[in-house]
Design an enzyme around this catalytic site. Structure first.
Site, PDB file in Angstrom:
ATOM      1  N   SER A 126       0.840  -1.195   0.000  1.00 45.64           N
ATOM      2  CA  SER A 126       0.000   0.000   0.000  1.00 45.64           C
ATOM      3  C   SER A 126       0.871   1.239   0.000  1.00 45.64           C
ATOM      4  CB  SER A 126      -0.852  -0.022   1.271  1.00 45.64           C
ATOM      5  OG  SER A 126      -1.413   1.241   1.523  1.00 45.64           O
ATOM      6  N   TYR A 150      -1.459  -1.000  10.880  1.00 46.19           N
ATOM      7  CA  TYR A 150      -1.744  -1.528   9.538  1.00 46.19           C
ATOM      8  C   TYR A 150      -0.538  -1.283   8.625  1.00 46.19           C
ATOM      9  CZ  TYR A 150      -3.469  -1.628   4.748  1.00 46.19           C
ATOM     10  OH  TYR A 150      -3.600  -1.880   3.400  1.00 46.19           O
ATOM     11  N   LYS A 154       2.245  -3.923   6.721  1.00 47.45           N
ATOM     12  CA  LYS A 154       2.623  -3.967   5.300  1.00 47.45           C
ATOM     13  C   LYS A 154       4.140  -3.853   5.154  1.00 47.45           C
ATOM     14  CE  LYS A 154      -1.348  -4.553   3.411  1.00 47.45           C
ATOM     15  NZ  LYS A 154      -1.645  -5.852   2.818  1.00 47.45           N
TER      16      LYS A 154
HETATM   17  P1  NAD Z   1     -10.945  -6.891   1.463  1.00 50.75           P
HETATM   18  O1  NAD Z   1     -11.114  -6.869   2.929  1.00 50.75           O
HETATM   19  O2  NAD Z   1     -12.124  -6.639   0.603  1.00 50.75           O
HETATM   20  O3  NAD Z   1     -10.275  -8.278   1.016  1.00 50.75           O
HETATM   21  C1  NAD Z   1      -9.372  -8.974   1.836  1.00 50.75           C
HETATM   22  C2  NAD Z   1      -9.852 -10.408   1.914  1.00 50.75           C
HETATM   23  O4  NAD Z   1      -8.935 -11.160   2.724  1.00 50.75           O
HETATM   24  C3  NAD Z   1     -11.234 -10.550   2.546  1.00 50.75           C
HETATM   25  O5  NAD Z   1     -12.057 -11.312   1.683  1.00 50.75           O
HETATM   26  C4  NAD Z   1     -10.981 -11.276   3.867  1.00 50.75           C
HETATM   27  O6  NAD Z   1     -12.051 -12.124   4.213  1.00 50.75           O
HETATM   28  C5  NAD Z   1      -9.696 -12.026   3.556  1.00 50.75           C
HETATM   29  N1  NAD Z   1      -8.840 -12.333   4.717  1.00 50.75           N
HETATM   30  C6  NAD Z   1      -8.397 -11.479   5.669  1.00 50.75           C
HETATM   31  N2  NAD Z   1      -7.624 -12.121   6.541  1.00 50.75           N
HETATM   32  C7  NAD Z   1      -7.551 -13.410   6.130  1.00 50.75           C
HETATM   33  C8  NAD Z   1      -6.906 -14.563   6.635  1.00 50.75           C
HETATM   34  N3  NAD Z   1      -6.173 -14.522   7.758  1.00 50.75           N
HETATM   35  N4  NAD Z   1      -7.031 -15.723   5.957  1.00 50.75           N
HETATM   36  C9  NAD Z   1      -7.784 -15.793   4.823  1.00 50.75           C
HETATM   37  N5  NAD Z   1      -8.443 -14.735   4.319  1.00 50.75           N
HETATM   38  C10 NAD Z   1      -8.322 -13.549   4.973  1.00 50.75           C
HETATM   39  O7  NAD Z   1      -9.780  -5.842   1.102  1.00 50.75           O
HETATM   40  P2  NAD Z   1      -9.273  -5.310  -0.308  1.00 50.75           P
HETATM   41  O8  NAD Z   1      -9.601  -3.871  -0.397  1.00 50.75           O
HETATM   42  O9  NAD Z   1      -9.675  -6.224  -1.375  1.00 50.75           O
HETATM   43  O10 NAD Z   1      -7.694  -5.398  -0.072  1.00 50.75           O
HETATM   44  C11 NAD Z   1      -6.937  -6.516  -0.482  1.00 50.75           C
HETATM   45  C12 NAD Z   1      -5.494  -6.308  -0.059  1.00 50.75           C
HETATM   46  O11 NAD Z   1      -5.018  -5.075  -0.626  1.00 50.75           O
HETATM   47  C13 NAD Z   1      -5.307  -6.189   1.451  1.00 50.75           C
HETATM   48  O12 NAD Z   1      -4.108  -6.848   1.803  1.00 50.75           O
HETATM   49  C14 NAD Z   1      -5.180  -4.688   1.661  1.00 50.75           C
HETATM   50  O13 NAD Z   1      -4.419  -4.399   2.795  1.00 50.75           O
HETATM   51  C15 NAD Z   1      -4.475  -4.250   0.394  1.00 50.75           C
HETATM   52  N6  NAD Z   1      -4.713  -2.855   0.050  1.00 50.75           N
HETATM   53  C16 NAD Z   1      -5.998  -2.395  -0.070  1.00 50.75           C
HETATM   54  C17 NAD Z   1      -6.207  -1.041  -0.351  1.00 50.75           C
HETATM   55  C18 NAD Z   1      -7.607  -0.494  -0.474  1.00 50.75           C
HETATM   56  O14 NAD Z   1      -7.767   0.742  -0.414  1.00 50.75           O
HETATM   57  N7  NAD Z   1      -8.636  -1.303  -0.660  1.00 50.75           N
HETATM   58  C19 NAD Z   1      -5.121  -0.175  -0.533  1.00 50.75           C
HETATM   59  C20 NAD Z   1      -3.835  -0.682  -0.425  1.00 50.75           C
HETATM   60  C21 NAD Z   1      -3.637  -2.027  -0.126  1.00 50.75           C
HETATM   61  N1  UFG Z   2     -12.460  11.434   3.263  1.00 54.91           N
HETATM   62  C1  UFG Z   2     -13.440  12.304   3.640  1.00 54.91           C
HETATM   63  N2  UFG Z   2     -14.568  11.803   4.192  1.00 54.91           N
HETATM   64  C2  UFG Z   2     -14.764  10.460   4.377  1.00 54.91           C
HETATM   65  C3  UFG Z   2     -13.747   9.572   3.983  1.00 54.91           C
HETATM   66  C4  UFG Z   2     -12.599  10.078   3.435  1.00 54.91           C
HETATM   67  O1  UFG Z   2     -13.289  13.526   3.497  1.00 54.91           O
HETATM   68  O2  UFG Z   2     -15.814  10.068   4.901  1.00 54.91           O
HETATM   69  C5  UFG Z   2     -11.229  11.956   2.642  1.00 54.91           C
HETATM   70  C6  UFG Z   2      -9.963  11.695   3.417  1.00 54.91           C
HETATM   71  O3  UFG Z   2      -9.747  12.684   4.377  1.00 54.91           O
HETATM   72  C7  UFG Z   2      -8.926  11.655   2.303  1.00 54.91           C
HETATM   73  C8  UFG Z   2      -9.685  11.096   1.112  1.00 54.91           C
HETATM   74  O4  UFG Z   2     -11.057  11.301   1.393  1.00 54.91           O
HETATM   75  O5  UFG Z   2      -8.521  12.961   1.993  1.00 54.91           O
HETATM   76  C9  UFG Z   2      -9.451   9.618   0.884  1.00 54.91           C
HETATM   77  O6  UFG Z   2      -9.725   8.905   2.088  1.00 54.91           O
HETATM   78  P1  UFG Z   2      -9.816   7.312   2.123  1.00 54.91           P
HETATM   79  O7  UFG Z   2     -10.115   6.928   3.538  1.00 54.91           O
HETATM   80  O8  UFG Z   2     -10.724   6.827   1.059  1.00 54.91           O
HETATM   81  O9  UFG Z   2      -8.351   6.860   1.686  1.00 54.91           O
HETATM   82  P2  UFG Z   2      -6.943   7.167   2.390  1.00 54.91           P
HETATM   83  O10 UFG Z   2      -6.073   7.742   1.324  1.00 54.91           O
HETATM   84  O11 UFG Z   2      -7.073   7.933   3.637  1.00 54.91           O
HETATM   85  O12 UFG Z   2      -6.521   5.699   2.817  1.00 54.91           O
HETATM   86  C10 UFG Z   2      -6.180   4.739   1.859  1.00 54.91           C
HETATM   87  C11 UFG Z   2      -6.468   3.335   2.387  1.00 54.91           C
HETATM   88  C12 UFG Z   2      -5.595   3.048   3.574  1.00 54.91           C
HETATM   89  C13 UFG Z   2      -4.169   3.321   3.266  1.00 54.91           C
HETATM   90  C14 UFG Z   2      -4.003   4.710   2.727  1.00 54.91           C
HETATM   91  C15 UFG Z   2      -2.610   5.031   2.308  1.00 54.91           C
HETATM   92  O13 UFG Z   2      -7.821   3.222   2.763  1.00 54.91           O
HETATM   93  O14 UFG Z   2      -5.723   1.676   3.892  1.00 54.91           O
HETATM   94  O15 UFG Z   2      -4.841   4.879   1.582  1.00 54.91           O
HETATM   95  O16 UFG Z   2      -2.255   4.179   1.284  1.00 54.91           O
HETATM   96  F1  UFG Z   2      -3.410   3.185   4.384  1.00 54.91           F
END
Ligand code: NAD
Ligand code: UFG
Length: 343
Positions: A126, A150, A154
């Site tokens: 991330s 978190y 990572k």
């Molecule tokens: P998500 O929660 O929708 O998907 C993650 C999946 O992993 C879920 O289906 C959950 O049930 C499963 N899971 C969690 N722990 C587990 C375990 N111990 N064993 C088996 N399954 C498990 O999240 P996502 O948004 O699809 O994110 C996927 C990956 O990408 C995550 O590692 C997250 O940290 C990373 N990521 C997500 C974002 C974002 O904004 N969505 C940004 C950067 C990185």
């Molecule tokens: N925001 C609002 N109102 C809300 C939610 C978000 O104003 O209800 C704003 C935040 O302040 C930010 C932007 O929208 O400026 C994006 O916020 P998100 O929560 O959607 O995303 P972030 O960039 O804060 O976080 C994401 C992932 C995290 C990760 C981070 C850095 O959700 O897991 O990017 O990679 F850690």
């Protein structure tokens, strides 16, 4: 790729879209997920999109026996590892749970892969590993830091992967640092279905659009950005899914380094206000909003330099902000109860 790819976390938001992209590219897949943050109904939706038959294993990545059984049944070509917990605030309240799930889980998976001699892995990292970036757009060489458990999880997984590659260069590892994935598959059959109150901007906006929430709270309009609201690099989840296919292919190529660390983003900054305005304009749905105090821990701007992904993976985003807004709204309006919505 003729041997299957294991997708951990494959019923989650990004994993389900990636499962579809890989399957549609002719890559055989198996999904493992413990369903702690996703619905098994995702599998029905994948089937409706033509991903059938599909083997699904409900198991935890920390369950070594379950992993050994699975690796004994398939000669996996590699693993795309999404499984993890991702809520920043929750990680601050429950650091041990996050470190155990994400770090112990990843080590457990890598150990099982080592036992099975499967040494190709694509890891979900991330942009959070850049903390509060001193310079934007952010290059992969920027300093790494963790500002919450978190992010720490990572970074610890990334470090473990780097150590593993230096100990045994037979490992082929892609560390993908995602910026802000949003949107949904254009069919409206797959999308993001957070439990409870959404933490992230786009699902909050779509729930306001649907009338499930009164108004979006914009967290601060006094940042050093053009309109004062926070700026992020939003990318369409289908582009992100394509990035995983590109990474898997690059890990097989002889002319690519076999420890790849790349940003997946657009390089374009979008403010919260711009996102609200674009969503309303594209979909014809007004988004009630009010400005409130900054959210603790937020940074002003977070933007990728995506040039390394283009050079190493031949990947770049194709879908713009309007498409992200249209697809997110189609998904939410077709599925007011998420995957529990009968379709
Ligand atoms: P998500 O929660 O929708 O998907 C993650 C999946 O992993 C879920 O289906 C959950 O049930 C499963 N899971 C969690 N722990 C587990 C375990 N111990 N064993 C088996 N399954 C498990 O999240 P996502 O948004 O699809 O994110 C996927 C990956 O990408 C995550 O590692 C997250 O940290 C990373 N990521 C997500 C974002 C974002 O904004 N969505 C940004 C950067 C990185
Ligand atoms: N925001 C609002 N109102 C809300 C939610 C978000 O104003 O209800 C704003 C935040 O302040 C930010 C932007 O929208 O400026 C994006 O916020 P998100 O929560 O959607 O995303 P972030 O960039 O804060 O976080 C994401 C992932 C995290 C990760 C981070 C850095 O959700 O897991 O990017 O990679 F850690």
């Amino acid at each position: 790729m003729t041997q299957p790819i294991l997708i951990t976390g494959g019923t989650g938001f990004i994993g389900s879209h990636t499962a579809l992209v890989l399957a549609q590219a002719g890559v055989p897949i198996v999904i493992l997920d413990n369903l702690c943050n996703s619905s098994p109904k995702v599998l029905d939706r994948l089937a409706r999109l033509g991903v059938t038959p599909l083997e699904f294993v409900q198991a935890d990545i920390r369950d070594a026996q379950a992993l050994d059984d699975l690796f004994a049944r398939h000669a996996f070509e590699g693993v795309v590892h999404f499984a993890g917990l991702k809520a920043v605030g929750e990680s601050v309240a429950q650091p041990l749970r996050y470190l155990d799930n994400n770090v112990s889980g990843t080590l457990s998976l890598l150990q099982a892969m080592e036992r099975a001699q499967v040494r190709r892995v694509v890891f979900s990292s991330s942009a959070t590993v850049y903390g509060d970036p001193a310079v934007v757009p952010i290059a992969e060489s920027a300093p790494l830091t963790a500002t919450n458990p978190y992010g720490r999880s990572k970074l610890m997984c990334e470090d473990a992967l780097r150590e593993l590659h230096s100990a045994d260069p037979r490992w082929r590892i892609a560390i993908l640092r995602y910026f802000n994935p949003v949107g949904a598959h254009e069919s409206g059959l797959l999308g993001e279905a957070p439990n409870g109150i959404p933490n992230n901007l786009m699902p909050y906006i779509t729930q306001v659009a649907l009338g499930q929430r009164d108004a979006l709270q914009i967290f601060g309009n006094d940042y050093a950005t053009p309109d004062g609201t926070g700026v992020r690099d939003y990318l369409h989840v289908m582009d992100l899914a394509q990035g995983h296919l590109a990474a898997l292919k690059a890990l097989g190529a002889s002319d690519t380094p076999q420890l790849l660390t790349v940003n997946l983003g657009t390089g374009q900054g979008v403010s919260v206000q711009q996102m609200v305005d674009t969503f309303a304009h594209v979909n014809g749905v007004p988004i009630a909003h009010r400005v409130v105090a900054r959210r603790p821990g937020d940074v002003a701007q977070c933007l990728a330099d995506p040039s390394l992904a283009k050079a190493l993976l031949n990947w770049q985003t194709e879908l713009g902000l309007e498409r992200m807004c249209a697809d997110a709204w189609r998904w939410q309006s077709m599925n007011p109860q998420g995957f529990d919505t009968p379709l």
